[in-house]
Scaffold this active site. Structure first.
Site, PDB file in Angstrom:
ATOM      1  N   SER A   9     -16.601  -4.980 -49.889  1.00 48.18           N
ATOM      2  CA  SER A   9     -17.045  -6.363 -50.037  1.00 48.18           C
ATOM      3  C   SER A   9     -16.718  -7.267 -48.851  1.00 48.18           C
ATOM      4  O   SER A   9     -17.370  -8.290 -48.668  1.00 48.18           O
ATOM      5  CB  SER A   9     -16.470  -6.966 -51.320  1.00 48.18           C
ATOM      6  OG  SER A   9     -15.079  -6.779 -51.393  1.00 48.18           O
TER       7      SER A   9
ATOM      8  N   HIS B 242     -21.447  -4.301 -54.984  1.00 41.15           N
ATOM      9  CA  HIS B 242     -22.322  -4.816 -53.921  1.00 41.15           C
ATOM     10  C   HIS B 242     -23.469  -3.876 -53.584  1.00 41.15           C
ATOM     11  O   HIS B 242     -24.310  -4.212 -52.764  1.00 41.15           O
ATOM     12  CB  HIS B 242     -21.501  -5.097 -52.661  1.00 41.15           C
ATOM     13  CG  HIS B 242     -20.581  -6.249 -52.841  1.00 41.15           C
ATOM     14  ND1 HIS B 242     -20.997  -7.549 -52.713  1.00 41.15           N
ATOM     15  CD2 HIS B 242     -19.277  -6.308 -53.187  1.00 41.15           C
ATOM     16  CE1 HIS B 242     -19.991  -8.354 -52.953  1.00 41.15           C
ATOM     17  NE2 HIS B 242     -18.928  -7.636 -53.253  1.00 41.15           N
TER      18      HIS B 242
ATOM     19  N   LYS C 127     -23.564  -9.986 -59.286  1.00 35.84           N
ATOM     20  CA  LYS C 127     -24.163 -10.033 -57.943  1.00 35.84           C
ATOM     21  C   LYS C 127     -25.691  -9.898 -58.079  1.00 35.84           C
ATOM     22  O   LYS C 127     -26.328 -10.861 -58.450  1.00 35.84           O
ATOM     23  CB  LYS C 127     -23.550  -8.931 -57.075  1.00 35.84           C
ATOM     24  CG  LYS C 127     -22.028  -8.858 -57.245  1.00 35.84           C
ATOM     25  CD  LYS C 127     -21.286  -9.363 -56.064  1.00 35.84           C
ATOM     26  CE  LYS C 127     -19.798  -9.178 -56.230  1.00 35.84           C
ATOM     27  NZ  LYS C 127     -19.047 -10.411 -56.420  1.00 35.84           N
TER      28      LYS C 127
HETATM   29  C1  LIG Z   1     -16.208  -4.578 -55.272  1.00 40.75           C
HETATM   30  C2  LIG Z   1     -16.094  -5.586 -56.387  1.00 40.75           C
HETATM   31  N1  LIG Z   1     -15.742  -5.160 -57.617  1.00 40.75           N
HETATM   32  C3  LIG Z   1     -15.629  -6.025 -58.644  1.00 40.75           C
HETATM   33  C4  LIG Z   1     -15.873  -7.369 -58.484  1.00 40.75           C
HETATM   34  C5  LIG Z   1     -15.651  -8.256 -59.667  1.00 40.75           C
HETATM   35  O1  LIG Z   1     -16.777  -8.862 -60.059  1.00 40.75           O
HETATM   36  P1  LIG Z   1     -16.811 -10.016 -61.177  1.00 40.75           P
HETATM   37  O2  LIG Z   1     -15.433 -10.410 -61.501  1.00 40.75           O
HETATM   38  O3  LIG Z   1     -17.584 -11.086 -60.528  1.00 40.75           O
HETATM   39  O4  LIG Z   1     -17.534  -9.408 -62.309  1.00 40.75           O
HETATM   40  C6  LIG Z   1     -16.257  -7.862 -57.242  1.00 40.75           C
HETATM   41  C7  LIG Z   1     -16.504  -9.304 -57.074  1.00 40.75           C
HETATM   42  O5  LIG Z   1     -16.362  -9.908 -56.059  1.00 40.75           O
HETATM   43  C8  LIG Z   1     -16.358  -6.949 -56.159  1.00 40.75           C
HETATM   44  O6  LIG Z   1     -16.682  -7.373 -54.932  1.00 40.75           O
END
Ligand SMILES: Cc1ncc(COP(=O)(O)O)c(C=O)c1O
Length: 272
Positions: free
Chosen positions: A61, A89, A120
């Site tokens: 990320s 991502h 996302k």
């Molecule tokens: C690689 C990855 N995993 C998990 C998440 C968690 O996503 P969320 O808490 O938005 O569902 C993110 C969010 O930035 C991420 O970049």
């Protein structure tokens, strides 16, 4: 994971994976980013009969580069480990149908669990873990964070279903995203920016120290361009960066305007 199991994490994995591993009982080890030799050294030291679980971001990320999934699959076979790929991502972005990192590499059967967030490409909230039915059944009855938190509201689920239909029916959006990505990466490199090993719509522009990065961010913001300012602990010290996230709805004119602004601000601040 049980007390006798072992979890292996890439050092640049997302914080949520690190926190997930903290909730597990197994022994956690972190290997240098995408370093298969380091991962193998850790795997070979673990007793052959212990459970082994390798967890990696598919598309990192803050770097925009991809996990070496072929290398991980090879090691998992050799040391009888299971693999989980966090495709936050990559889902909707990588692979011929947008199914993510495993599809991109043609390794869907070899990737035991795939997890993605709905926040996302799917424009909602919540997430999903996909894998063999017996494993999903086990998770439903053992994952405390699932059992003891509320379910997704129907409106958020409907948004996900709508987004999935669009991903399936309108592949031209994915093609446009990659077209935009290639133009932006090429333009930034030609201007002399360091975009690390990015090979995706996540494009970090590494500035270095905190203060110039924040000034740069503000200059771009005032010019109508939004980037994410990324500071430690999300990235190592002296590696502060602006993160660009490309979208399918960007146009060539948008990309040109962003490149012009990067040229002007970068020259004024003597970054390029
Ligand atoms: C690689 C990855 N995993 C998990 C998440 C968690 O996503 P969320 O808490 O938005 O569902 C993110 C969010 O930035 C991420 O970049």
């Amino acid at each position: 994971m049980d007390r006798h199991d072992h979890v292996f994490l890439d050092k640049l994995n997302h914080a949520s994976i690190v926190d997930g591993a903290r909730l597990a009982y197994g022994t956690v080890q972190r290997y240098a980013h995408n370093d298969m030799a380091a991962l193998e050294r850790q795997l070979e030291r673990v007793p052959a009969d212990a459970g082994k679980f390798i967890v990696t971001d598919g598309l990192f990320s803050m770097e925009g580069d991809l996990a070496d999934l072929p290398g991980i699959v090879e090691l998992a076979r050799k040391y009888d480990a299971k693999i989980m790929c966090d495709d936050a991502h990559a889902f909707g972005v990588l692979g011929p149908t947008g199914a993510g990192t495993a599809e991109h590499y043609g390794l869907e059967q070899e990737t035991d669990l795939v997890m993605t967030t709905f926040s996302k490409s799917l424009a909602s909230l919540g997430g999903v873990v996909a894998g063999p039915e017996s494993v999903i059944h086990y998770l439903k009855h053992h994952a405390r964070s699932l059992i003891f938190s509320a379910s997704m509201p129907p409106s958020a689920v409907a948004t996900v279903l709508g987004a999935l239909d669009i991903i399936e029916r309108e592949p031209e959006r994915r093609e446009q995203l990659w077209h935009n990505t290639r133009r932006m990466q090429k333009g930034l490199k030609e201007l002399g920016y360091d975009i690390g090993g990015s090979e995706s719509p996540i494009i970090p522009v590494v500035i270095g120290e905190l203060e110039p990065m924040l000034i740069f961010w503000k200059e771009l913001f005032d010019a109508g361009i939004f980037t994410n300012p990324v500071t430690p602990p999300a990235v190592p010290d002296h590696s502060c960066r602006l993160r660009i996230s490309m979208m399918a709805t960007h146009t060539d004119d948008h990309v040109d305007a962003v490149l012009d602004a990067f040229a002007q601000v970068g020259r004024a601040m003597a970054v390029i």
